[in-house]
Design a protein around this motif. Structure first.
Motif, PDB file in Angstrom:
ATOM      1  N   UNK A 202       0.809  -1.221   0.000  1.00 50.18           N
ATOM      2  CA  UNK A 202       0.000   0.000   0.000  1.00 50.18           C
ATOM      3  C   UNK A 202       0.845   1.275   0.000  1.00 50.18           C
ATOM      4  N   UNK A 203       2.099   1.154   0.436  1.00 52.30           N
ATOM      5  CA  UNK A 203       2.959   2.332   0.458  1.00 52.30           C
ATOM      6  C   UNK A 203       3.188   2.859  -0.952  1.00 52.30           C
ATOM      7  N   UNK A 204       3.064   1.985  -1.948  1.00 51.01           N
ATOM      8  CA  UNK A 204       3.216   2.416  -3.339  1.00 51.01           C
ATOM      9  C   UNK A 204       1.896   3.006  -3.830  1.00 51.01           C
ATOM     10  N   UNK A 205       1.881   4.301  -4.032  1.00 52.54           N
ATOM     11  CA  UNK A 205       0.688   4.986  -4.510  1.00 52.54           C
ATOM     12  C   UNK A 205       1.114   6.289  -5.176  1.00 52.54           C
ATOM     13  N   UNK A 228      14.730   1.093  -9.830  1.00 51.94           N
ATOM     14  CA  UNK A 228      14.651   0.801  -8.394  1.00 51.94           C
ATOM     15  C   UNK A 228      14.719  -0.706  -8.184  1.00 51.94           C
ATOM     16  N   UNK A 229      15.662  -1.153  -7.340  1.00 52.58           N
ATOM     17  CA  UNK A 229      15.733  -2.574  -7.040  1.00 52.58           C
ATOM     18  C   UNK A 229      17.142  -3.107  -6.988  1.00 52.58           C
ATOM     19  N   UNK A 287      14.508   3.713   2.480  1.00 47.34           N
ATOM     20  CA  UNK A 287      13.339   3.014   3.030  1.00 47.34           C
ATOM     21  C   UNK A 287      12.221   2.887   2.007  1.00 47.34           C
ATOM     22  N   UNK A 288      11.451   1.829   2.165  1.00 48.58           N
ATOM     23  CA  UNK A 288      10.323   1.587   1.274  1.00 48.58           C
ATOM     24  C   UNK A 288       9.406   2.795   1.185  1.00 48.58           C
ATOM     25  N   UNK A 294      10.362   9.261  -4.556  1.00 53.09           N
ATOM     26  CA  UNK A 294      11.396   9.174  -5.592  1.00 53.09           C
ATOM     27  C   UNK A 294      10.766   8.956  -6.962  1.00 53.09           C
ATOM     28  N   UNK A 295       9.824   7.996  -7.034  1.00 53.55           N
ATOM     29  CA  UNK A 295       9.202   7.677  -8.320  1.00 53.55           C
ATOM     30  C   UNK A 295       8.513   8.895  -8.922  1.00 53.55           C
TER      31      UNK A 295
END
Length: 415
Positions: A202-205, A228-229, A287-288, A294-295
């Motif tokens: 859910x942090x990805x939004x 990223x990765x 951090x996640x 960043x994105x």
């Protein structure tokens, strides 16, 4: 339900199984996690952890039981093999002593190697409960792709082990539909196979970038292509670096890499050798929670894999993260990953291991109107919500788990 999760990798290591555990806890289930000592990806134990430290913890309401394992070291050869074997042995010997509760179901997060399922089979036999395997890596294909084994006799032996393991699992969940053609060779009942793709936490939004965010201070001005990765062999940084070298005259195009991995030192050397330090930036791990910010500062997100039949079957997990954040994607992929991006109209694709094609695709994306890139990001977000929504997929998993548990109880009652 009381679910026993078996995984060599778990928090504070950054894997999707962490979020899945918290999602199951949030739905009212009890979860015990049997795992090892965190040491990925650095290859050394995390601070505060060791063979005789923190045998038991709590994460998001789940009980976390750790067994001692040998650290990965540089993640190669004999040391990596010992790392894998140490988890299997420790989990088989110590797991039953430390995990004595009555469980309803065993869930395995199936990263490489396939042997990490063996402790779960041991628990299945002891507790007489169903086992669900979520396959992240195909075996023996992963072994062949890594170049670790070429002997037909050894590959055949691994194939027999895979067949034994798969046929003792009550459900085999696959992260890509393309996995079916491989797995079906090893199972007696293809009704065991169910499609459960990865999702993004859910942090990805979608977030709007602000001028005062600390992330903005780290991002150069210009057209930003962000990766990223993991910086590993599979991610084909040779092609990324070569494409960056071909675009060196375009001083406004910047490559930004978030992450770390065993290829980082090589990448640093190539940046220096090719004099790319003005346009190629390694920012390290963050951090996640920082990722969406960043994105949001990137003009396009980058995903690459080496050319290999097994990689053409996979959906790199970062694709879901990129889609969830509504960012346009540049993908140097073959097969399933490229198909999804094209089907979603979420970005721009080219073939793998082709630096000239990747450079041309980046240049094409840079020259595309802002509104068109924005539309690609919006298309990707719509596709994500339809196909990869977190709650939808956890609901699907929970339903399958309840069905398995009910079937097992009925079978036990009939005996």
């Amino acid at each position: 339900m009381h679910i026993l999760v078996v995984t060599q990798y778990f928090w504070p290591e950054n894997f999707r199984i962490n979020d899945l555990v918290s999602g199951l806890i949030g739905r009212g289930h009890r979860v015990t996690v049997l795992t090892g000592i965190p040491n990925y990806p650095e290859g050394k134990y995390y601070d505060g952890y060791g063979p005789f430290q923190k045998h038991e913890q709590e994460y998001a309401g789940a009980r976390v039981v750790r067994v001692p394992i040998l650290s990965r070291g540089k993640g190669r050869g004999f040391r990596l093999t010992l790392n894998y074997l140490s988890f299997v042995i420790s989990a088989c010997l110590l797991g039953p002593l430390r995990c004595r509760n009555n469980y309803d179901l065993i869930f395995v997060f199936g990263l490489s190697p396939i042997t990490l399922v063996l402790p779960a089979l041991f628990f299945k036999k002891i507790h007489k409960i169903p086992l669900m395997l979520w396959v992240q890596d195909l075996w023996p294909e992963s072994l062949i792709a890594a170049g670790a084994v070429s002997s037909p006799a050894v590959i055949g032996m691994v194939g027999r082990l895979v067949k034994l393991i798969y046929n003792r699992c009550d459900r085999i969940l696959i992260t890509s539909r393309a996995f079916v053609s491989s797995i079906i060779q090893y199972v007696n009942d293809n009704g065991q196979i169910c499609y459960l793709p990865q999702y993004a936490e859910d942090v990805y939004h979608v977030v709007n970038p602000f001028d005062n965010t600390p992330e903005r201070l780290l991002i150069p001005e210009g057209f930003v292509v962000m990766f990223a990765g993991n910086i590993g062999a599979a991610q084909d940084f040779e092609t990324i670096i070569s494409a960056a070298a071909q675009l060196r005259e375009y001083k406004d195009i910047h490559f930004v890499v978030l992450g770390d991995g065993r290829m980082r030192q090589w990448v640093e050397g190539e940046i220096s050798r090719l004099q790319l330090s003005d346009t190629f930036h390694l920012l390290g791990r963050y951090p996640l929670e920082s990722m969406p910010y960043f994105f949001s500062l990137a003009d396009a997100m980058l995903v690459t894999l080496k050319k290999n039949p097994i990689f053409s079957l996979t959906i790199p997990a970062k694709i879901q993260s990129y889609l969830a954040c509504g960012r346009p994607i540049i993908a140097a992929l073959d097969g399933e990953g490229a198909r999804i991006i094209e089907e979603a109209a979420a970005g721009y694709t080219c073939t793998t291991e082709d630096p000239t094609a990747l450079a041309a695709t980046i240049l094409q994306t840079r020259n595309t109107l802002d509104d068109q890139r924005r539309l690609a990001g919006e298309n990707g977000l719509k596709y994500y919500r339809t196909h990869f929504d977190r709650n939808m997929l956890i609901d699907r998993l929970e339903l399958w788990m309840k069905q398995l548990v009910a079937e097992n109880k009925k079978k036990s009652a009939d005996l």
